[in-house]
Design a protein around this motif. Sequence first.
Motif, mmCIF file in Angstrom:
data_model
loop_
_atom_site.group_PDB
_atom_site.id
_atom_site.type_symbol
_atom_site.label_atom_id
_atom_site.label_comp_id
_atom_site.label_asym_id
_atom_site.label_seq_id
_atom_site.Cartn_x
_atom_site.Cartn_y
_atom_site.Cartn_z
ATOM 1 N N ASN A 1 -0.938 7.684 6.451
ATOM 2 C CA ASN A 1 -1.002 6.669 5.400
ATOM 3 C C ASN A 1 -0.521 5.316 5.918
ATOM 4 O OD1 ASN A 1 -1.772 6.072 2.708
ATOM 5 N ND2 ASN A 1 0.392 5.859 2.195
ATOM 6 N N TYR B 1 -4.691 -2.391 5.475
ATOM 7 C CA TYR B 1 -4.527 -3.265 4.298
ATOM 8 C C TYR B 1 -3.726 -4.524 4.671
ATOM 9 C CZ TYR B 1 -6.665 -0.060 1.016
ATOM 10 O OH TYR B 1 -7.577 0.715 0.352
ATOM 11 N N HIS C 1 0.834 -1.204 0.000
ATOM 12 C CA HIS C 1 0.000 0.000 0.000
ATOM 13 C C HIS C 1 0.873 1.261 0.000
ATOM 14 C CE1 HIS C 1 -2.991 2.982 0.998
ATOM 15 N NE2 HIS C 1 -2.237 3.334 2.030
ATOM 16 N N LYS D 1 -1.214 4.224 8.771
ATOM 17 C CA LYS D 1 -2.397 3.666 9.440
ATOM 18 C C LYS D 1 -3.230 2.878 8.415
ATOM 19 C CE LYS D 1 -4.456 6.953 12.232
ATOM 20 N NZ LYS D 1 -4.689 8.268 12.795
ATOM 21 N N ARG D 2 -3.395 3.468 7.238
ATOM 22 C CA ARG D 2 -4.139 2.743 6.188
ATOM 23 C C ARG D 2 -3.376 1.478 5.787
ATOM 24 N NH1 ARG D 2 -5.781 8.173 4.889
ATOM 25 N NH2 ARG D 2 -3.804 8.646 3.896
#
Length: 323
Positions: A273, A280, A262, A275-276
């Motif tokens: 980001n 994922y 990611h 964290k995202r």
Amino acid sequence: MIVQKVPISSQKIFTVMSLVVVGTVAFDAIETPFGKTDKIIGGAATYSGTAASYFTKNIKLVSVVGDDFPGETIHQFHKNGISTEGLQVKKGQKTFFWSGKYHTDMNTRDTLDTQLNVLLDFDPVIPDSYQDCEFLMLSNLMPQLQKKVLERLNKRPKLVVMDTMNFWMETQWDTLMEMISLVDVLTVNDSEARQLTNEYSLVKAAQKILKMGPRYLIIKKGEHGALLFNNEQVFFAPALPLEDVFDPTGAGDTFAGGFIGHIAQTRDISFENMKRGIIYGSAMASFCVEKFGLERLINLTQEEIDERVQQFIDLVQFDIALV
Ligand code: AMP
């Protein structure tokens, strides 16, 4: 016809930078309360690279196998967009072998056997085509080999993520410490964080590990989710409560692959980001454990991944009005 030259300074140069994944490509023999396998394909880089390939297609593998390793799996890497120019195939030698047995809680396991085989005299070669590396995933491997790869890249990547395990803490402590001081993100599981620091509290352990060098630390807690730390902030993501957990092997590597995949896709290394990336990574790991080995991971669709990420969003969403 007059062809006008465009000055170099005003030309847009599009470079597709790559994600280099380093780590073991292996044979595993696994025993869980639900079944037992003979030799199946495993390895930290196999799981990380495969998971990352759902996010970015410019992946380059650095590893080594013996000539007992099946050509179909190398073909599968290519199908997933993973270049194997840096995968050495050693004639007359045997591929790395690992065997493990899970306890009934599936969160803990015993290593029954580790046969280093080809890894013993592995000298990683970085092909010229890998020198565009923007993101480096140092999956589980001997720390001195992880170090060689980092040293052999002409330019420091934008983000270096490293995974390791208790085996290397017990056998190569000094080099491991040196490696930890060189990376941007370290991923370990909860027992490894405790082993590294002699601290039971994961918060205290995280503080100590961050002092060892990495700017970010991810502590994986199996079915209890994952924590992301830097010096100012903490983020927690749960693991999806799953009906069937069949084989946790490779979940940590798959998590790391989803995370770095990611990050490489978005090229954004901010905490937000990351964290995202953790979500994922957790979504990819939740697929990995549903079947033995790579079985569930190799045939996923984008819809399945999106649906799972949505389940994560729904799982943790709540509304509280504080007065
Ligand atoms: P995980 O369950 O995420 O810890 O990863 C399991 C994978 O790591 C298996 O497929 C093994 O082949 C690989 N593995 C096991 N022991 C080691 C080791 N000492 N170094 C590198 N990879 C290993």
